[in-house]
Each structure stands twice: as structure tokens, then as C-alpha cells.
Design an enzyme around this catalytic site. Structure first.
Site, PDB file in Angstrom:
ATOM      1  N   ASP A   1      49.500  42.030  42.774  1.00 32.02           N
ATOM      2  CA  ASP A   1      48.211  42.656  42.511  1.00 32.02           C
ATOM      3  C   ASP A   1      48.432  44.163  42.359  1.00 32.02           C
ATOM      4  OD1 ASP A   1      45.096  41.484  43.117  1.00 32.02           O
ATOM      5  OD2 ASP A   1      45.325  43.657  42.954  1.00 32.02           O
TER       6      ASP A   1
ATOM      7  N   TYR B   1      33.980  41.459  27.922  1.00 34.77           N
ATOM      8  CA  TYR B   1      34.625  40.418  28.725  1.00 34.77           C
ATOM      9  C   TYR B   1      34.734  39.124  27.918  1.00 34.77           C
ATOM     10  CZ  TYR B   1      35.309  37.071  32.559  1.00 34.77           C
ATOM     11  OH  TYR B   1      35.793  36.074  33.376  1.00 34.77           O
TER      12      TYR B   1
END
Length: 295
Positions: A44, A172
Site C-alpha cells: 500500500d 472513476y
């Protein structure tokens, strides 16, 4: 979930790389894979958040640098998925120390709702860089180490918004259309080399991405299902997909028909304007319920 993993998914320990592991679907997958006895490289950009989650849920680093077969390994690594160089460096480290991963799961994502022409210019770059280019870089980096090995599985997270266009989250939606199209195309390239590729298209999931949209009327389309899926449900479905290796996995809440409707609207885009009033009413009703619950 751990029981499912232990009885069905834990027959042979494997090695997985998971991005976006500090929260949401990535965190759930990391926890479930480790609970099932597998080795996991959890990555991450938010490495401090990842380390905090590891401490909270008890999957702190174990057996760092241990060769495959010598016990379960858990690595926590900082990764900016937007960087092809970082992808290559991470997977080189993994393959040299642990072996070629059995699967790479591209989960990391970004969303910011709002009318496209009113959103800041940089939102386009961030959305495309994280959601689409990040998946492309991850897929290509994984392929470069899997092709010589003649095996592997790449799982890319798209969305129902990548099948049917969703207003209010246009950037998106565009990025997830790209993820789906790229994944379906690259699967044909990699299949002759023994590598499976799967694109996962879920509806709304109860993650921080839900929280980012719940107060935005423009995002009402997103909430038109009967309910949000849980991360446990998504993880369970992906764990099965790691065994069955389907080309596409469409996930929506029971009785919502969101998956079928997405496919239909994708085929006949004009239907979206006809159904828009109903879809928005359903979405706003769900948003109102979530707000009452303090989301």
C-alpha cells in the site's frame, strides 16, 4: 471466512501479492489469505496505515526473507502503484526471495464523486493514474515474471461502473471501463503462456469508497442496489475465483439485478436515460438510510 479458507482454500499454501492492503477489500483479502495459511505480500502507498492495520489485526511481518516452503511469510511493503519502476522492484524482490507469486491482486483504487466539469483538474490524473495505469503497470510487471515461469494468475478489480457508465463518478467509471477492457484484452495475450487473468466487477461495497460518496447527491446512481456488499462477501468470492480462475466475476447484492442491468445498459446505452429517474430515487433512498446510520 477463516473457516472457509481453511477447509476449501487452504489445501496448499501459496504466495499472493495484494495491493491496497491498508483498507477495504485489500485489507480483507490480506486477512483472509493469511488466516487460510498462505504467504502474502501486502502492499500500500499508506505504509503507516498498513502497519497499523497489521498490528490491529495480528498479521505483523513474519519470516521475512524465508524461502518458499519454509513457513508462512507476511511482508508489508510500501508501493505506489502509479510507478512502473516500483512495481518491477517489488516483484523482483518477491520472486528472488520467495518465488514467483501464485497470484497478483490489483485492488488499490481511488474515487472522488462530483460532476465531471466541476471537479478539480488533477482529479482526472489521479483517478486514471491509480485505477487504470496502476493496474496496467501491475499486470505487466506480474506478466514479466510469470511468463518465464509458465504459470500465475492476475486479478484486477474493476466495478459495475466499468460495465455501465455511472454519472456522478464519471472519471472513476471511465477508469474502470479501462480496467475491464485492458484485462479482457491482456487475458488473450497471456493465456498461451499458462497465465490466468480475472477481472472482478463488484457493485457498491462497504468500504471507505462508500463513505466518500454517501453525502454526494451526484453519486446517487452508485447506491441503486438493494444494499452495499460487505468486504467479507467480496473477499470470499475472490478466494473462490483464485481456484476457479474465471475471466470475469460480476458481484452485486441479492435481488438487485445490478449486474444484469449493467450488462443491458452497456449493450443499449440509451436505456440509461429512460431508467434514470427510478435509479436515482432508489439511490437517494439508500443514501438517506446510510446517513441515518451515521455513515
Amino acid at each position: 471466512m477463516p473457516a472457509f479458507g481453511a477447509t476449501v482454500f487452504g489445501l496448499m499454501p501459496k504466495l499472493y501479492v495484494v495491493t491496497g492492503a491498508a483498507s477495504g477489500i485489500g485489507l480483507q483479502l490480506t486477512r483472509d489469505l493469511i488466516a487460510a495459511g498462505h504467504s502474502v505480500v501486502a502492499a500500500d502507498l499508506n505504509i503507516s496505515g498498513l502497519e497499523s492495520r497489521a498490528e490491529e489485526y495480528g498479521f505483523e511481518p513474519k519470516s521475512n526473507g524465508a524461502p518458499r516452503g519454509s513457513g508462512r511469510t507476511t511482508w508489508l511493503r510500501r508501493l505506489d502503484v502509479r510507478s512502473a519502476a516500483e512495481w518491477d522492484a517489488l516483484l523482483a524482490e518477491v520472486s528472488e526471495s520467495l518465488g514467483v507469486p501464485d497470484a497478483v491482486l490489483n485492488v488499490a483504487g481511488y474515487i472522488r464523486p462530483g460532476l465531471s466539469h466541476k471537479n478539480p483538474v488533477e482529479l482526472i490524473d489521479t483517478t486514471i493514474d491509480v485505477n487504470l495505469k496502476g493496474v496496467m503497470h501491475g499486470t505487466n510487471a506480474a506478466a514479466r515474471i510469470m511468463v518465464p515461469a509458465g504459470r500465475g494468475h492476475i486479478v484486477n478489480i474493476a466495478s459495475l461502473a466499468g460495465i455501465a457508465a455511472v454519472p456522478g463518478i464519471a472519471a472513476y467509471s471511465a477508469s474502470k471501463h479501462g480496467v475491464r477492457g485492458f484485462t479482457l484484452a491482456v487475458e488473450r495475450e497471456l493465456a498461451p503462456h499458462g497465465i490466468a487473468v480475472t477481472v472482478v466487477c463488484p457493485g457498491l461495497v462497504d468500504t471507505p469508497m462508500l463513505d466518500a460518496q454517501v453525502d454526494h447527491d451526484e453519486a446517487a446512481y452508485t447506491f441503486s442496489g438493494t444494499r452495499a456488499l460487505t468486504t467479507e462477501e467480496i473477499s470470499s468470492a475472490i478466494l473462490k475465483a483464485l481456484e476457479t480462475k474465471p475471466l470475469e466475476l460480476i458481484l452485486s447484492s441479492l435481488f438487485s439485478a445490478q449486474g444484469a442491468m449493467s450488462k443491458l445498459v452497456n449493450t443499449f446505452p440509451g436505456l440509461a436515460s429512460v431508467a434514470e429517474p427510478l435509479i436515482k430515487r432508489m439511490g437517494r433512498r439508500q443514501q438517506a438510510k446510510l446517513k441515518k446510520r451515521g455513515r
